[in-house]
Design a protein around this motif. Structure first.
Motif, PDB file in Angstrom:
ATOM      1  N   ARG A   1       0.858  -1.188   0.000  1.00  0.00           N
ATOM      2  CA  ARG A   1       0.000   0.000   0.000  1.00  0.00           C
ATOM      3  C   ARG A   1       0.891   1.234   0.000  1.00  0.00           C
ATOM      4  O   ARG A   1       1.824   1.311   0.791  1.00  0.00           O
ATOM      5  CB  ARG A   1      -0.892   0.015   1.245  1.00  0.00           C
TER       6      ARG A   1
ATOM      7  N   ARG B   1       0.350   5.086   0.489  1.00  0.00           N
ATOM      8  CA  ARG B   1      -0.592   6.155   0.840  1.00  0.00           C
ATOM      9  C   ARG B   1      -0.074   7.499   0.334  1.00  0.00           C
ATOM     10  O   ARG B   1       1.104   7.654   0.047  1.00  0.00           O
ATOM     11  CB  ARG B   1      -0.761   6.208   2.366  1.00  0.00           C
ATOM     12  N   ASN B   2      -0.976   8.472   0.270  1.00  0.00           N
ATOM     13  CA  ASN B   2      -0.659   9.848  -0.142  1.00  0.00           C
ATOM     14  C   ASN B   2      -0.260   9.941  -1.614  1.00  0.00           C
ATOM     15  O   ASN B   2       0.622  10.706  -1.983  1.00  0.00           O
ATOM     16  CB  ASN B   2       0.451  10.466   0.728  1.00  0.00           C
TER      17      ASN B   2
ATOM     18  N   ASN C   1      -6.724   7.984  -2.266  1.00  0.00           N
ATOM     19  CA  ASN C   1      -5.321   8.416  -2.391  1.00  0.00           C
ATOM     20  C   ASN C   1      -4.311   7.335  -2.019  1.00  0.00           C
ATOM     21  O   ASN C   1      -3.175   7.626  -1.651  1.00  0.00           O
ATOM     22  CB  ASN C   1      -5.061   9.683  -1.554  1.00  0.00           C
ATOM     23  N   THR C   2      -4.732   6.068  -2.074  1.00  0.00           N
ATOM     24  CA  THR C   2      -3.846   4.943  -1.760  1.00  0.00           C
ATOM     25  C   THR C   2      -3.814   3.985  -2.947  1.00  0.00           C
ATOM     26  O   THR C   2      -4.853   3.566  -3.442  1.00  0.00           O
ATOM     27  CB  THR C   2      -4.344   4.198  -0.502  1.00  0.00           C
TER      28      THR C   2
END
Length: 197
Positions: free
Chosen positions: A105, A107-108, A164-165
């Motif tokens: 994963r 993120r951001n 957003n991931t």
């Protein structure tokens, strides 16, 4: 450890196990001095954390390096205004497996799904993530496949993007699933020290 299969290496390691807070924590000490620590959810037997520690050339204990689970946070407290820290909006890369897939994963990542390209680089035994806007690039290996000397298969790779991931999944080959099952049977034989919550 040369010449031994990964399962044989795991079986020959010195193992200690504790049960705490709904998790089984297993510590492995290998013949070459390396250490591995794993945490499993007791109900699902899903692997939550795997981290490694190596001794330095002078024999000092090294820092734990995360392979699976949330990245280790630095010990600096958030109130230290003079400490240089990564921006909280930077991409955060972590691995979080499921029973049937290796999963990463990131993120951001604030770009639409069609910007991402995820593919296997067989010659380098790596998975590559890149964006057409050249804002993000990441190349990483799958240590489990390397340890078991299994090839990377493009058809096992998929990805999705939400909130957003970016979630990259790689379907575990039957050899890995069999080895994980064998390891669980091995771990069940370990006497686990129960630490009350």
């Amino acid at each position: 450890m040369a010449g031994l299969s990964w399962m044989e290496v795991l079986k020959s390691a010195k193992k200690t196990s504790i049960t705490h807070d709904g998790k089984r924590k297993v510590h492995y000490l290998f013949k070459d001095g390396k250490e591995m620590a794993e945490e499993y959810d007791l109900k699902t037997e899903e692997l939550i954390v795997r981290k490694w520690r190596h001794k330095s050339p002078l024999g000092a204990q090294g820092q734990w390096q995360m392979e699976i689970g949330e990245p280790l946070t630095s010990s600096a407290s958030s109130s230290d205004s003079d400490v240089i820290k990564e921006s909280s909006s930077n991409p955060v890369f972590m691995r979080k497996d499921t029973k049937s897939t290796f999963q990463w994963r990131i993120r951001n990542l604030f770009y639409p799904k069609d910007v991402f390209s995820v593919f296997v680089e067989p010659s380098e035994r790596s998975i590559v993530i890149k964006t057409s806007n050249k804002k993000y690039y990441k190349k990483f290996s799958v240590p489990d496949l390397d340890r078991s000397e299994l090839p990377l298969d493009s058809s096992a790779l998929s990805f999705t993007h939400a909130n957003n991931t970016l979630i990259v999944s790689y379907t575990k080959p039957k050899e890995i699933l069999g080895a994980e099952q064998e390891l669980q049977e091995e771990l069940r034989k370990l006497t686990s020290t129960l630490i009350p919550s």
